[in-house]
Design a protein around this motif. Structure first.
Motif, PDB file in Angstrom:
ATOM      1  N   GLY A   1       0.892  -1.573   0.144  1.00  0.00           N
ATOM      2  CA  GLY A   1       0.040   0.004  -0.111  1.00  0.00           C
ATOM      3  C   GLY A   1       0.872   1.278  -0.525  1.00  0.00           C
ATOM      4  N   HIS A   2       0.655   2.198   0.100  1.00  0.00           N
ATOM      5  CA  HIS A   2       1.060   3.857   0.355  1.00  0.00           C
ATOM      6  C   HIS A   2       1.760   3.555   0.878  1.00  0.00           C
ATOM      7  N   ARG A   3       1.842   3.084   2.672  1.00  0.00           N
ATOM      8  CA  ARG A   3       3.353   2.822   3.241  1.00  0.00           C
ATOM      9  C   ARG A   3       3.886   2.084   2.631  1.00  0.00           C
ATOM     10  N   GLU A   4       4.044   1.270   2.147  1.00  0.00           N
ATOM     11  CA  GLU A   4       5.091   0.516   1.497  1.00  0.00           C
ATOM     12  C   GLU A   4       5.891   1.131   0.471  1.00  0.00           C
ATOM     13  N   TRP A   5       4.877   2.388  -0.116  1.00  0.00           N
ATOM     14  CA  TRP A   5       5.259   2.512  -1.355  1.00  0.00           C
ATOM     15  C   TRP A   5       5.989   4.169  -0.709  1.00  0.00           C
ATOM     16  N   LEU A   6       5.441   4.538  -0.019  1.00  0.00           N
ATOM     17  CA  LEU A   6       6.341   5.579   0.602  1.00  0.00           C
ATOM     18  C   LEU A   6       7.858   5.499   1.222  1.00  0.00           C
ATOM     19  N   THR A   7       8.121   3.892   1.855  1.00  0.00           N
ATOM     20  CA  THR A   7       9.212   3.566   2.166  1.00  0.00           C
ATOM     21  C   THR A   7      10.294   3.169   1.404  1.00  0.00           C
ATOM     22  N   GLU A   8      10.081   2.794  -0.446  1.00  0.00           N
ATOM     23  CA  GLU A   8      10.552   2.838  -0.848  1.00  0.00           C
ATOM     24  C   GLU A   8      11.102   3.531  -1.496  1.00  0.00           C
TER      25      GLU A   8
ATOM     26  N   LEU B   1      21.893  -1.082  -6.074  1.00  0.00           N
ATOM     27  CA  LEU B   1      20.984  -0.339  -5.377  1.00  0.00           C
ATOM     28  C   LEU B   1      20.050  -0.020  -6.822  1.00  0.00           C
ATOM     29  N   VAL B   2      19.074  -0.384  -7.685  1.00  0.00           N
ATOM     30  CA  VAL B   2      18.270   0.015  -8.637  1.00  0.00           C
ATOM     31  C   VAL B   2      18.313   1.791  -8.116  1.00  0.00           C
TER      32      VAL B   2
ATOM     33  N   ASP C   1      13.700  -8.226   2.115  1.00  0.00           N
ATOM     34  CA  ASP C   1      12.814  -8.133   1.004  1.00  0.00           C
ATOM     35  C   ASP C   1      13.571  -9.350   0.143  1.00  0.00           C
ATOM     36  N   PHE C   2      14.931  -9.236   0.843  1.00  0.00           N
ATOM     37  CA  PHE C   2      16.188 -10.911  -0.851  1.00  0.00           C
ATOM     38  C   PHE C   2      15.803 -11.540  -1.330  1.00  0.00           C
ATOM     39  N   LYS C   3      15.162 -11.948  -1.643  1.00  0.00           N
ATOM     40  CA  LYS C   3      14.491 -12.705  -2.906  1.00  0.00           C
ATOM     41  C   LYS C   3      15.465 -12.628  -4.856  1.00  0.00           C
ATOM     42  N   ALA C   4      15.466 -13.682  -5.719  1.00  0.00           N
ATOM     43  CA  ALA C   4      15.024 -13.906  -6.811  1.00  0.00           C
ATOM     44  C   ALA C   4      15.368 -12.457  -8.049  1.00  0.00           C
ATOM     45  N   SER C   5      13.408 -12.542  -7.356  1.00  0.00           N
ATOM     46  CA  SER C   5      12.567 -11.418  -8.333  1.00  0.00           C
ATOM     47  C   SER C   5      12.841 -10.241  -7.788  1.00  0.00           C
ATOM     48  N   ASN C   6      13.515 -10.125  -6.511  1.00  0.00           N
ATOM     49  CA  ASN C   6      13.885  -8.737  -6.023  1.00  0.00           C
ATOM     50  C   ASN C   6      15.407  -8.396  -6.672  1.00  0.00           C
ATOM     51  N   ILE C   7      15.870  -8.770  -7.343  1.00  0.00           N
ATOM     52  CA  ILE C   7      17.630  -8.603  -7.587  1.00  0.00           C
ATOM     53  C   ILE C   7      16.998  -8.403  -9.536  1.00  0.00           C
TER      54      ILE C   7
ATOM     55  N   LEU D   1      19.212  -4.565  -5.884  1.00  0.00           N
ATOM     56  CA  LEU D   1      18.661  -4.113  -5.604  1.00  0.00           C
ATOM     57  C   LEU D   1      17.417  -3.848  -5.997  1.00  0.00           C
ATOM     58  N   SER D   2      16.256  -4.289  -5.768  1.00  0.00           N
ATOM     59  CA  SER D   2      15.105  -3.214  -5.744  1.00  0.00           C
ATOM     60  C   SER D   2      14.219  -3.808  -4.976  1.00  0.00           C
ATOM     61  N   ASP D   3      13.336  -3.206  -4.505  1.00  0.00           N
ATOM     62  CA  ASP D   3      11.788  -3.287  -4.168  1.00  0.00           C
ATOM     63  C   ASP D   3      12.114  -2.969  -2.345  1.00  0.00           C
ATOM     64  N   PHE D   4      11.973  -2.042  -2.266  1.00  0.00           N
ATOM     65  CA  PHE D   4      12.278  -1.599  -0.860  1.00  0.00           C
ATOM     66  C   PHE D   4      10.812  -1.236   0.061  1.00  0.00           C
TER      67      PHE D   4
END
Length: 140
Positions: free
Chosen positions: A25-32, A44-45, A111-117, A127-130
Motif C-alpha cells: 500500500g501507500h506506506r510501502e510505496w512511501l518507504t521505497e 541498488l536500482v 525482501d531479499f529474493k531472486a525476483s528482487n534482484i 537490489l530493488s523493491d524496498f
C-alpha cells in the motif's frame, strides 16, 4: 517500457504502478521512495522519480534490460547462466546488502529474493523493491 526525454538524450525507464488492490500500500510505496531517494550504490536500482496524485502512486526506475534473476533462472527455454556470471551476480548482491548494513544509517532489507534482484545488460545485479525495508539498529 516508457522513454522519458531527459535533456538531449532519451533514457529507457521502468515504471512501477501501485496496485490499490495488491498487498503493498501507500506506506510501502512511501518507504521505497524514502530509502531509494537517499541511497546510492552500484548494486541498488536507481530511483529516477515518482508520482503521487490523489490515489495514484508510481515509481520510475532505471530500466534493467535482463529483468530479474528469477526470470533468468526459471525461464522455460533458457540457457543456464555460466558459473562466472552466477558468481558475479552473487557477489554483487552481497555487496548491495553489505552497503545497506554498513551505511551511516543502516538499512534492513527484508525482501531479499531472486525476483528482487534485477540485472542490467552486463548481468550486474541491483537490489530493488524496498517497500519492506526498515531502519537498522543504531549504536552497538
Amino acid at each position: 517500457m516508457i522513454r522519458l526525454g531527459l535533456g538531449l538524450k532519451a533514457q529507457p525507464v521502468a515504471v512501477k504502478l501501485l496496485d490499490l488492490d495488491g498487498t503493498q500500500g501507500h506506506r510501502e510505496w512511501l518507504t521505497e521512495v524514502v530509502f531509494l531517494g537517499q541511497l546510492r550504490h552500484p548494486h541498488l536500482v536507481k530511483l529516477i522519480g515518482y508520482c503521487c496524485e490523489e490515489e495514484h502512486r508510481l515509481l520510475v526506475y532505471e530500466y534493467m534490460p535482463r529483468g530479474s534473476l528469477e526470470n533468468q533462472l526459471c525461464r522455460r527455454y533458457s540457457i543456464s547462466l555460466p558459473w562466472s556470471t552466477r558468481m558475479k551476480i552473487a557477489i554483487g548482491a552481497a555487496k548491495g546488502l553489505a552497503f545497506l548494513h554498513e551505511a551511516e544509517n543502516p538499512v534492513i532489507y527484508r525482501d531479499f529474493k531472486a525476483s528482487n534482484i534485477l540485472l542490467d545488460s552486463d548481468y550486474t545485479p541491483k537490489l530493488s523493491d524496498f517497500g519492506l525495508a526498515k531502519d537498522g539498529p543504531e549504536g552497538d
